[in-house]
Design an enzyme around this catalytic site. Structure first.
Site, PDB file in Angstrom:
ATOM      1  N   LYS A  86       0.913  -1.268  -0.081  1.00 59.58           N
ATOM      2  CA  LYS A  86       0.010   0.018  -0.325  1.00 59.58           C
ATOM      3  C   LYS A  86       0.503   0.971  -0.180  1.00 59.58           C
ATOM      4  CE  LYS A  86      -4.412  -1.236   1.502  1.00 59.58           C
ATOM      5  NZ  LYS A  86      -4.453  -3.272   2.249  1.00 59.58           N
ATOM      6  N   GLU A 108      -9.754   7.549   2.707  1.00 60.51           N
ATOM      7  CA  GLU A 108     -10.691   7.128   3.560  1.00 60.51           C
ATOM      8  C   GLU A 108     -10.444   5.553   4.047  1.00 60.51           C
ATOM      9  OE1 GLU A 108     -11.214   4.694   0.959  1.00 60.51           O
ATOM     10  OE2 GLU A 108     -11.810   6.770  -0.222  1.00 60.51           O
ATOM     11  N   SER A 374       1.923  -9.971  -0.805  1.00 60.88           N
ATOM     12  CA  SER A 374       1.399  -8.168  -0.366  1.00 60.88           C
ATOM     13  C   SER A 374       1.237  -7.881   0.682  1.00 60.88           C
ATOM     14  CB  SER A 374      -0.375  -7.950  -1.412  1.00 60.88           C
ATOM     15  OG  SER A 374      -1.506  -8.932  -0.469  1.00 60.88           O
TER      16      SER A 374
HETATM   17  C1  LIG Z   1      -4.825  -4.053   1.516  1.00 59.22           C
HETATM   18  C2  LIG Z   1      -4.238  -5.325   0.983  1.00 59.22           C
HETATM   19  C3  LIG Z   1      -4.882  -5.961  -0.319  1.00 59.22           C
HETATM   20  C4  LIG Z   1      -6.118  -5.334  -0.904  1.00 59.22           C
HETATM   21  O1  LIG Z   1      -5.959  -4.759  -1.667  1.00 59.22           O
HETATM   22  P1  LIG Z   1      -5.398  -4.516  -3.319  1.00 59.22           P
HETATM   23  O2  LIG Z   1      -6.224  -3.363  -3.608  1.00 59.22           O
HETATM   24  O3  LIG Z   1      -6.672  -5.217  -3.665  1.00 59.22           O
HETATM   25  O4  LIG Z   1      -3.975  -5.345  -3.893  1.00 59.22           O
HETATM   26  C5  LIG Z   1      -3.761  -6.981  -0.269  1.00 59.22           C
HETATM   27  N1  LIG Z   1      -3.437  -7.723   0.994  1.00 59.22           N
HETATM   28  C6  LIG Z   1      -2.342  -6.689   1.157  1.00 59.22           C
HETATM   29  C7  LIG Z   1      -1.431  -6.656   2.628  1.00 59.22           C
HETATM   30  C8  LIG Z   1      -3.526  -5.454   1.834  1.00 59.22           C
HETATM   31  O5  LIG Z   1      -2.991  -4.483   3.030  1.00 59.22           O
END
Ligand SMILES: *Cc1c(COP(=O)(O)O)cnc(C)c1O
Length: 392
Positions: A86, A108, A374
């Protein structure tokens, strides 16, 4: 520069009240002016390298690969500052806000993860930061609220309607309209009215660009497949984007199957949703037969979103991106398996991508696969412990 199209096929667009249109137009114009300049790119790259910690590693998983019978690499967004991808987007947009001359950013947040990433960027770049959050989410996510406040951000609880994310979105739009002169609205995924899906994708596509050069160096070829979880879709489009024209590389988006697709408690907007309008865009959404947005469900807060980015909806419709899902239970198993085999504790969101590979391992036999990890799972320790019936 690819800001020519306001839509991806039938998806995207600007389904926003008239009063927002000039703000969106102004954002598009400023973004077009600022983003391509060497000044902006140099400054962005400076922070990505020295603050975020990019490039993130591409890790070969020896044990998991042996166990599943394929070659698995993890793109380690869990190692980025803040513990997830993020930050690529919040630093990018906060820097854009600063270059535009805005002194205040608003956001938000549902679970608080985007709020925390925004608070980090706001502190770094000296921007006044205010984050809208449904009152119910404020209650559920006390730790993230505290983290935001530690970094100088103000959290504003939203008391209307369901007191969750969609109400926070409405409040943020309202604030933006009222304060557009000095305020930048920082959206957290590849969603919202144009040009946000493109702006956010362009700040996240570095994930795929790094992956491409890293895998070429290690394997001397592209991977056979790339797998990423999908909430709004930013980490997925971020790793996919540089590979979209490489048709031999299969792309898989994995949504939240929640408690099961059949019983309706899930977050699978692509897999099980239908065309509709939400958050200022036309996309695949979870809605009832009157077009009212339905509440999504997932063990992982980050996948708990009833829509999805329009570019992913388009690539799915076109057949370029494949879509699957993993249930809460499958994600939980994957969380444990990756932790035990590799010593890497994944975010519950990312665990969905791992789970998809585990349950489809026959299909990926002897293939080279990259999973976008992610985020890291420290934030999920309490949830997981509870599910396992343990007390921390
Ligand atoms: C917020 C988040 C997501 C989901 O958001 P995307 O916009 O779909 O990437 C996925 N993995 C993590 C670790 C997150 O913090």
């Amino acid at each position: 520069m690819d800001l020519k199209q306001k839509k991806f096929g039938q998806y995207g667009g600007q389904f926003a009240p008239e009063i927002l249109m000039s703000a969106l137009e102004d954002l598009e114009k400023k973004y077009n002016e600022i983003y391509p300049t060497a000044d902006f790119q140099n400054e962005l790259n400076y922070y990505l390298k020295n603050f975020v910690g990019r490039p993130t590693a591409l890790t070969y998983t020896e044990n998991l690969s042996k166990k599943l019978g394929c070659k698995i690499y993890l793109k380690r967004e869990d190692l980025a500052h803040g513990g997830a991808h993020k930050i690529n987007n919040t630093i990018g947009q906060a820097l854009l806000a600063k270059h535009i001359g805005k002194k205040r950013i608003i956001a938000e947040t549902g679970a608080g993860q985007h709020g925390v990433a925004t608070a980090i960027a706001g502190a770094l770049l000296n921007l006044k930061t205010e984050v809208y959050m449904g009152e119910e989410d404020v209650e559920r996510q006390k730790l993230n609220v505290f983290r935001m406040e530690l970094m100088g951000a103000k959290v504003i609880p939203v008391k209307s309607c369901s007191r969750t994310l969609k109400d926070a979105i409405n409040e943020a739009f309202r604030d933006w309209v009222a304060n557009v002169k000095n305020t930048y609205y920082l959206i957290g995924s590849v969603v919202g009215p144009y040009p946000y899906p493109i702006i956010v994708r362009n700040f996240q596509k570095i994930i795929g660009e790094e992956t491409k050069s890293q895998i070429l160096e290690r394997e001397n070829k592209f991977p056979d497949a790339i797998i990423a979880c999908v909430g709004g879709g930013s980490n997925a489009i971020g790793i996919f984007y540089d590979f979209v024209d490489n048709n031999d590389v299969l792309l898989y988006g994995v949504e939240a199957g929640g408690e099961g697709i059949e019983n309706g408690k899930h977050g699978a907007s692509l897999y099980a949703g239908s065309d509709g309008i939400f958050h200022g865009m036309m996309t695949k959404v979870l809605q009832d037969r009157y077009g009212q947005i339905q509440i999504s469900h997932s063990i992982s807060a980050g996948l708990d979103y009833p829509g999805v980015g329009p570019e992913l909806a388009y690539l799915y419709k076109k057949g370029r991106v494949n879509v699957g899902y993993a249930t809460d239970d499958e994600a939980l198993d994957a969380f444990k398996i990756l932790s035990e085999t590799e010593g890497i504790v994944p975010a519950l969101e990312s665990s969905h991508a791992v789970a998809f590979l585990i349950k489809n391992r026959e299909k990926f036999k002897d293939r080279t696969v990259v999973i976008n990890l992610s985020g890291r799972g420290d934030k999920d320790a309490n949830t997981v412990a509870k599910m396992l019936g343990k007390e921390i």
